[in-house]
Motif scaffolding. Structure first.
Motif, mmCIF file in Angstrom:
data_model
loop_
_atom_site.group_PDB
_atom_site.id
_atom_site.type_symbol
_atom_site.label_atom_id
_atom_site.label_comp_id
_atom_site.label_asym_id
_atom_site.label_seq_id
_atom_site.Cartn_x
_atom_site.Cartn_y
_atom_site.Cartn_z
ATOM 1 N N ASP A 182 8.139 3.181 12.830
ATOM 2 C CA ASP A 182 6.711 3.434 12.687
ATOM 3 C C ASP A 182 6.008 2.086 12.775
ATOM 4 O OD1 ASP A 182 7.189 2.221 10.258
ATOM 5 O OD2 ASP A 182 6.696 3.963 9.018
ATOM 6 N N ASP A 204 0.851 -1.184 0.000
ATOM 7 C CA ASP A 204 0.000 0.000 0.000
ATOM 8 C C ASP A 204 0.889 1.237 0.000
ATOM 9 O OD1 ASP A 204 0.418 0.987 2.826
ATOM 10 O OD2 ASP A 204 -0.328 -1.022 3.242
ATOM 11 N N SER A 205 0.353 2.353 -0.431
ATOM 12 C CA SER A 205 1.141 3.570 -0.635
ATOM 13 C C SER A 205 1.786 4.057 0.653
ATOM 14 C CB SER A 205 0.257 4.677 -1.238
ATOM 15 O OG SER A 205 -0.854 4.932 -0.378
ATOM 16 N N GLU A 206 1.094 3.860 1.771
ATOM 17 C CA GLU A 206 1.631 4.311 3.060
ATOM 18 C C GLU A 206 2.898 3.528 3.427
ATOM 19 O OE1 GLU A 206 0.226 4.744 7.725
ATOM 20 O OE2 GLU A 206 -1.277 4.419 6.157
ATOM 21 N N LYS A 207 2.855 2.198 3.233
ATOM 22 C CA LYS A 207 4.027 1.388 3.554
ATOM 23 C C LYS A 207 5.154 1.653 2.573
ATOM 24 C CE LYS A 207 5.671 -3.212 4.734
ATOM 25 N NZ LYS A 207 5.353 -4.634 4.992
ATOM 26 N N ASN A 225 5.823 4.468 1.049
ATOM 27 C CA ASN A 225 6.440 5.741 1.452
ATOM 28 C C ASN A 225 7.305 5.559 2.695
ATOM 29 O OD1 ASN A 225 5.281 7.227 -0.620
ATOM 30 N ND2 ASN A 225 3.420 7.657 0.555
ATOM 31 N N SER A 226 6.837 4.696 3.603
ATOM 32 C CA SER A 226 7.608 4.413 4.804
ATOM 33 C C SER A 226 8.927 3.738 4.447
ATOM 34 C CB SER A 226 6.794 3.518 5.748
ATOM 35 O OG SER A 226 7.563 3.146 6.867
#
Length: 423
Positions: free
Chosen positions: A401, A310-313, A315-316
């Motif tokens: 995170d 997913d985009s959040e992971k 970016n992380s």
């Protein structure tokens, strides 16, 4: 290696230096390694075309032989598990089948001697094949293969640990169990040998067809199909006792079967038997298409739900990657999923897993946290235990995170406790 052991303490696969030369020319990239591996498939098809003496790529023998290779689920399972020298053995094993059918012993010996560069267990297969020649009263050939296989096994499993030190143990404690329970353990292992039938059976259909063409016991003992059975018998024993048969391992079973079949005298009669031809091709295509479909969807990024971050992971991960700062004398211990993404020449990054001999000390700790899937090698509780034990040894948390933990400190086995497969 990324397991923190000298490379030949893991697998004795000298052939990797040819792959290393390829990578040297085309650059250290996952794509160059994948290209090297898939070129072996192209080379297999080229050898098939040459061995069948085809006049056209659209000739029936080549099209049928190519279908058996391209839709063989055993081969596709191996290519789906990149990058491994056992997969590269498909071509030598196809050539082995060719020389068996041509009754060219020195061709058989030469290709098997070359195959010793790929995998340690080839020595056991050579030993098994030697009894085919013994039963056919070819004593010179028997002795050559018997001593070659024996010397290879003694070197790999007796002398290698003495010369190089402790090895990664892939046996699943089978040697210890064999010492304790003797023949009983062997029979129990063979009885419990349960390979994936979709992967294992289609190539066996080829051997069954050849067996039905044999009329007498004398013909059977002389037939190349018996040679393949002698050759593969030690492999059945090894995998049944070790309790391991998956991914690339199936290809070593299938390749000699396919090779001995497509170059056999019976192949021409098989092509004329429409019912049997359709049934066997249907078995290969029916079992192979799901693997091809999955590989296609993954390669072209069509399987978003199962194979995409997913985009959040994502970016992380990019943020984590930008923060990694390792000096020349420092090393990283990381969970297995992160190692391939971060590897580059000169970076001392090691996989934290049950296969690893942990370093005396690592200065960087990278953990991919568990989310919807297991994060090898951890259960959720295992991950929490390691994090809680290692935090006191962390001088500076660089990044953390819900997806990743990156700490700098002094990490040793005092906090990185996990079962190790070293003998």
């Amino acid at each position: 290696t990324q397991r923190a052991v000298p490379i030949f303490n893991d697998h004795m696969d000298i052939i990797i230096y040819i792959a290393a030369l390829f990578v040297k020319v085309f650059g250290p990239s996952i794509y160059s390694l994948l290209a090297f591996e898939w070129l072996s498939l192209l080379e297999t098809l080229i050898f098939l075309y040459w061995g069948l003496q085809c006049k056209s790529c659209f000739s029936k023998p080549f099209l049928v032989g190519a279908t058996l290779i391209l839709f063989c689920r055993s081969f596709l399972s191996a290519y789906e598990f990149p990058i491994h020298p056992t997969t590269w053995l498909i071509l030598p094993m196809i050539i082995f089948g060719y020389f068996l059918n041509k009754n060219k012993f020195w061709g058989v010996f030469g290709i098997l001697f070359f195959s010793l560069l790929f995998k340690e267990t080839v020595g056991a297969l050579i030993l098994g094949l030697s009894f085919y020649y013994l039963l056919n009263f070819k004593y010179r050939e028997f002795l050559i293969l018997f001593f070659t296989g024996s010397i290879a096994l003694v070197f790999n499993f007796v002398l290698r640990p003495i010369l190089l030190g402790p090895l990664i143990d892939y046996s699943g404690n089978m040697f210890e169990l064999l010492k304790e329970r003797h023949v009983l353990y062997l029979f129990e292992s063979l009885k419990s040998f349960t390979p994936d039938l979709k992967t294992f059976l289609p190539p066996i259909f080829l051997l069954i067809y050849l067996l039905f063409r044999v009329r007498t016991l004398k013909q059977f003992i002389k037939h190349p199909v018996f040679a393949v059975l002698c050759f593969l018998f030690p492999l059945v024993i090894v995998h049944s006792m070790a309790g391991r048969l998956y991914h690339h391992a199936y290809s070593l079973f299938a390749a000699p079967m396919v090779g001995v079949f497509v170059f056999s005298d019976e192949f021409s009669t098989f092509l004329e038997n429409k019912k049997i031809l359709i049934l066997i091709l249907a078995a290969f295509i029916w079992t192979g298409v799901p693997r091809l479909t999955r590989m296609f969807r993954f390669s072209f990024n069509l399987d978003h739900k199962n194979c995409s971050l997913d985009s959040e992971k994502l970016n992380s991960y990019k943020k984590l990657n930008s923060m990694i700062d390792v000096k020349n004398n420092e090393s990283i211990i990381a969970t297995a999923g992160l190692v391939p993404q971060l590897m580059k020449p000169g970076l001392k990054i090691y996989q934290f897993s049950s296969d690893s001999k942990l370093l005396v000390e690592a200065q960087h700790l990278l953990i991919e946290k568990k989310s919807v899937m297991t994060t090898y090698p951890f259960s959720l509780q295992g991950q929490l235990d390691v994090l809680s034990k290692c935090r006191p040894f962390t001088k500076h948390i660089v990044y953390e995170d819900s997806y990743y933990f990156y700490g700098k400190g002094s990490y040793s086995e005092s906090c990185l406790e996990i079962n190790k497969r070293i003998r």
